[in-house]
Design an enzyme around this catalytic site. Structure first.
Site, PDB file in Angstrom:
ATOM      1  N   GLY B  11       0.836  -1.200   0.000  1.00 52.40           N
ATOM      2  CA  GLY B  11       0.000   0.000   0.000  1.00 52.40           C
ATOM      3  C   GLY B  11       0.863   1.240   0.000  1.00 52.40           C
ATOM      4  O   GLY B  11       2.071   1.169   0.161  1.00 52.40           O
ATOM      5  N   CYS B  12       0.233   2.416  -0.202  1.00 53.38           N
ATOM      6  CA  CYS B  12       0.955   3.668  -0.070  1.00 53.38           C
ATOM      7  C   CYS B  12       0.763   4.171   1.348  1.00 53.38           C
ATOM      8  O   CYS B  12      -0.343   4.130   1.870  1.00 53.38           O
ATOM      9  CB  CYS B  12       0.379   4.738  -1.000  1.00 53.38           C
ATOM     10  SG  CYS B  12       0.607   4.377  -2.718  1.00 53.38           S
ATOM     11  N   GLY B  13       1.787   4.674   1.939  1.00 51.29           N
ATOM     12  CA  GLY B  13       1.589   5.244   3.265  1.00 51.29           C
ATOM     13  C   GLY B  13       2.869   5.777   3.833  1.00 51.29           C
ATOM     14  O   GLY B  13       3.962   5.481   3.334  1.00 51.29           O
ATOM     15  N   THR B 162       6.060   3.625   2.633  1.00 49.29           N
ATOM     16  CA  THR B 162       5.848   2.455   1.778  1.00 49.29           C
ATOM     17  C   THR B 162       5.017   2.875   0.584  1.00 49.29           C
ATOM     18  O   THR B 162       4.256   3.830   0.655  1.00 49.29           O
ATOM     19  CB  THR B 162       5.178   1.308   2.551  1.00 49.29           C
ATOM     20  OG1 THR B 162       4.871   0.259   1.632  1.00 49.29           O
ATOM     21  CG2 THR B 162       3.885   1.763   3.239  1.00 49.29           C
TER      22      THR B 162
END
Lengths: 502, 338
Positions: B11-13, B162
């Site tokens: 995921g994006c984060g 991430t």
């Protein structure tokens, strides 16, 4: 009677069954195509310029203007225009004049550029629901700012900002002088500029007193003829523009035939009635960049340091010239591409000198950045801006704002017939004949120009929204959001744009 | 240049935490720490696609810096990361005689970073701080942490990132954070104004080589704060500028200040969806784009401040925060050491 061997371009025709002999066509045609023959309208079709005034004012739709299909023998080399121009020159010995921008089929690079849009990862923005900002400030910007913290902890600006011209959107009206266009046409521009939060430009014809109420929406121009220039004039607007050149006629001066100089024009220009107003090709006090600097600062001294714009035609070495202009102290560089319009220019000059505006914007923006002086001046791009898409592409290439003239005239009835130099404009735009200029009601036509500007404003906001950005400064010079189609590698390199698919 | 489209989908984060009292927070067990670095030494972390490139970079460094220590960045074998670039670090100080005229050591270091990253193919300096170290690569977050033995370090500010690479390639050099000197940026989102931000930075000598939009945020903060002398809040207000309607509603001094800020720094406006954590020597800053198209949540507990894309990320390491809030669009959360 002398009869030209140059073929008439158009065939004006009247359906004799539909015609009710109301003679409105005779009254409306500024070129004298129609006359009364006792029982019917007579037609001298060789005078017809296809401006369509008669067509629109015929109550019975009896008039049709057709292209003249009679042609010389087809010849891939000796085309129709080549032969016709020679015949005209053989008959007159003169330089054929023309109006408007070049109509020759040179490539229009705007049509080879496509704008990006957002999908999935970067959401597009809906301009009807979210703020979308087009406000633009033209003028010199310092490279950095200094702030001090006020007593309440809020930042207080310490740097002194140079003067800026505030525009509600990155669009203004190009210079068109009183003389080349009618006072009513100038009033349309002034009223629309006022209403839309932008500016019009007097061109080199001085300033008529009727425009004084709009002075906060006016840039006054100083060209080589210095018509109407005095300290009051220089101080009358928000900025002063020095005209070095014009895209339609780089390297030559303005030409206003005496037929277009009645008393009022003569007064604004401070010249005798009926004399040809011929501006010299160069400014006679500018023979070097140092001379330009002197004039820029002389004007700044006179005006209490209002912004000074320098307008040049886009020519081969435009990047270096623009850099010099910025270093000479200009606040704005106005680039006029070779497709830019004119009230009168030799067609040989209009059609064969200069470079397109697309290349010029890219080259100048690149050069000013390489030299680290892009902030020192704003760039106005003009010369063939036909739609908000052209405007968006010009801005993405690096312009701060675009200027339009032809598009503005089209809202007043212009059909780009190209006969502005005759002073016979049937729409009352490029004429000084009172019976013709009276047709152009400034109130009514200002409304149409305002509509156009608002429509483009909405379209620009839609384009920004699709790009996922909500301020025009994020489009300015953002060539990453343009792609080229059908352009060769070298052109892509000059434009700083990737090909579609990359 | 090796930027094949390696993609590990996660995921994006992003997450960050900071101790306002400068208490060191461990990445796990304390074995080694960033205290190797002293105040006068810069630490260059360099990745080499090809080990041979190392010599040309080191020649350049030797000619310009006093090198106190050279070592491979310690890594642990991780099954999921069978290959990696050669990862080296150098603790250096600029040679005095190379600092001509008024040049500051920081300017000299920035020049070196720009030169190596744009001119030496296959070598990337991905960390150049005095008091900051960056670790990054292609892999799942847990694997990358294990690979770089993150649990062996301690620091008073941590940021992590991430990514689900979409618009730009996922490659070792292109992973977050993006750093320069003591500026470190992690970013979630997409900077749609990248094209003009890049060209604006190029006018000031920055070279954008890492093929990703986040790079502009790092250099923009360096330009605005270190070189132009704006304070952090003002710099953030250039990056996520207030709307004209809000500026017009301010008092005269405010209107003048913010109008000038937008006029002069229009090309620095980061437009498009983003949340950014920006770590520096004196603290941590979280900032959103001007219409908050990416999430950002902040929380506090004792002297710790947390910021993350999602509240769940904060609660995973701090189950009972004292205060949790969602910063407003474009309003920076600025945390400084006490």
């Amino acid at each position: 009677m002398f009869r030209s061997l140059a073929l008439p371009e158009y065939l004006a025709t009247i359906d004799p069954v539909k015609c009710i002999r109301c003679k409105r066509c005779i009254q409306n045609c500024g070129w004298g195509v129609y006359s009364w023959g006792g029982d019917k309208v007579l037609i001298n079709t060789s005078k017809c310029v296809n401006c369509l005034r008669c067509y629109h004012y015929c109550p019975e739709e009896a008039i049709e203007i057709r292209p003249n299909h009679t042609r010389y023998k087809p010849n891939a080399c000796w085309g129709y225009n080549a032969i016709r121009n020679i015949k005209r020159q053989a008959e007159t010995g003169g330089i054929p004049l023309t109006g408007m921008g070049s109509d020759l089929p040179y490539p229009i690079l705007f049509d080879n550029l496509l704008i990006d849009a957002c999908q999935v990862t970067n959401p597009s923005i809906d301009p009807l629901r979210e703020p979308m900002e087009l406000r633009t400030y033209l003028g010199k910007k310092p490279s950095k700012l200094e702030f001090v913290r006020g007593a309440d902890g809020k930042p207080v600006l310490k740097t002194k900002m140079p003067p800026q011209i505030k525009l509600s959107l990155p669009l203004l009206f190009s210079p068109m002088s009183y003389g080349s266009i009618s006072l009513n046409a100038q009033k349309v521009l002034a009223q629309a500029a006022h209403e839309c939060g932008t500016v019009m430009n007097t061109g080199e014809g001085g300033l008529h007193e009727d425009l004084l109420p709009y002075r906060s929406n006016i840039i006054v121009q100083v060209a080589s003829g210095r018509f109407g220039v005095n300290p009051d004039y220089l101080n009358a607007g928000v900025a002063v523009e020095i005209k070095i050149g014009q895209g339609a006629k780089p390297g030559i001066g303005g030409h206003l035939p005496g037929e277009k100089i009645p008393l009022d024009v003569a007064r604004a220009r401070m010249i005798p009635v009926g004399t040809d107003a011929i501006s010299p090709a160069p400014q006679h006090d500018i023979y070097s960049i140092e001379d330009l600097r002197q004039l820029i600062y002389a004007i700044k001294e006179t005006t209490g340091y209002k912004p000074v714009s320098v307008k040049i035609a886009a020519v081969h070495n435009v990047a270096a010239i623009a850099s010099g202009i910025v270093r000479a102290g200009a606040d704005i560089v106005y680039l006029d591409g070779f497709r830019g319009g004119t009230g009168a220019a030799p067609s040989i000059i209009r059609d064969h000198l200069g470079i397109p505006i697309e290349h010029a914007i890219a080259a100048v923006d690149d050069r000013l950045r390489q030299e680290g002086i892009r902030n020192e001046a704003s760039i106005i791009a003009a010369g063939g801006i036909r739609s908000s898409a052209d405007a968006a592409k010009a801005i993405a290439l690096g312009a701060d704002a675009v200027a339009i003239a032809t598009a503005a005239l089209i809202t007043m009835g212009c059909t780009t017939c190209g006969k502005c130099y005759t002073g016979c404009c049937s729409w009352g735009i490029t004429t000084q004949k009172p019976e013709l200029t009276a047709r152009l009601d400034p109130e009514i036509f200002a409304e149409r120009l305002i509509n156009l500007v608002h429509a483009w404003e909405h379209e620009l906001k839609e384009i920004l929204g699709a790009l996922g950005i909500n301020a025009i400064e994020s489009l300015r010079g953002n060539r990453e959001r343009l792609r080229g189609v059908g352009l060769d590698t070298q052109t892509l390199d000059i434009l700083g744009v990737k090909p579609a698919g990359r | 240049m090796n930027h094949d489209y390696q993609k590990d989908i996660s995921g994006c984060g992003l997450t960050g935490l900071i101790s306002r009292k400068k208490k060191r927070i461990s990445g796990g067990q304390i074995v080694k720490s960033l205290c190797l670095m002293t105040d006068h030494l810069y630490a260059f972390h360099v990745m080499y696609d090809d080990p041979e490139v190392r010599w040309s970079v080191e020649d350049h460094l030797k000619a310009n810096y006093k090198i106190e220590k050279v070592e491979e960045i310690p890594t642990a074998p991780v099954k999921a990361i069978p290959i990696s670039p050669l990862l080296m670090r150098y603790f250096v100080s600029p040679l005095k005689n190379k600092l001509v005229a008024e040049m500051q050591p920081d300017d000299f270091v920035v020049e070196t970073v720009m030169k190596v990253n744009s001119e030496i193919s296959g070598a990337y300096i991905f960390s150049s701080g005095k008091n900051m170290g960056a670790f990054k690569g292609v892999g799942n977050p847990a694997e990358i942490a294990e690979f770089f033995r993150i649990d062996e370090y301690e620091g008073w500010t941590w940021t992590a990132h991430t990514r689900f690479p979409t618009n730009t390639p996922g490659w070792w050099g292109g992973a977050h954070p993006f750093t320069l000197l003591d500026w470190s940026i992690v970013h979630n989102g997409e900077i749609s104004s990248y094209g003009i931000n890049k060209r604006y930075l190029e006018m000031y000598g920055y070279k954008l080589t890492l093929l990703t939009d986040t790079e502009v945020a790092t250099y923009m903060l360096d330009l605005l704060i270190r070189r132009h002398g704006l304070d952090i809040r003002t710099a953030c207000q250039a990056l996520a500028a207030p709307f004209w309607k809000n500026i017009d509603a301010k008092d005269e001094a405010g209107r003048e200040a913010f109008t000038a800020l937008r006029q002069v720094y229009g090309s620095a406006l980061l437009n498009g969806p983003f949340s950014i954590l920006f770590g520096h020597s004196n603290g941590l800053v979280g900032i959103n784009d001007r219409i908050k198209l990416r999430p950002l949540v902040a929380a506090t507990k004792d002297d710790l401040v947390y910021m993350a894309s999602e509240e769940s990320a904060i609660r995973a390491i701090c189950p009972k925060p004292e205060k949790v809030w969602t910063p407003r669009a474009g309003e920076p959360v600025i945390v400084e050491f006490e």
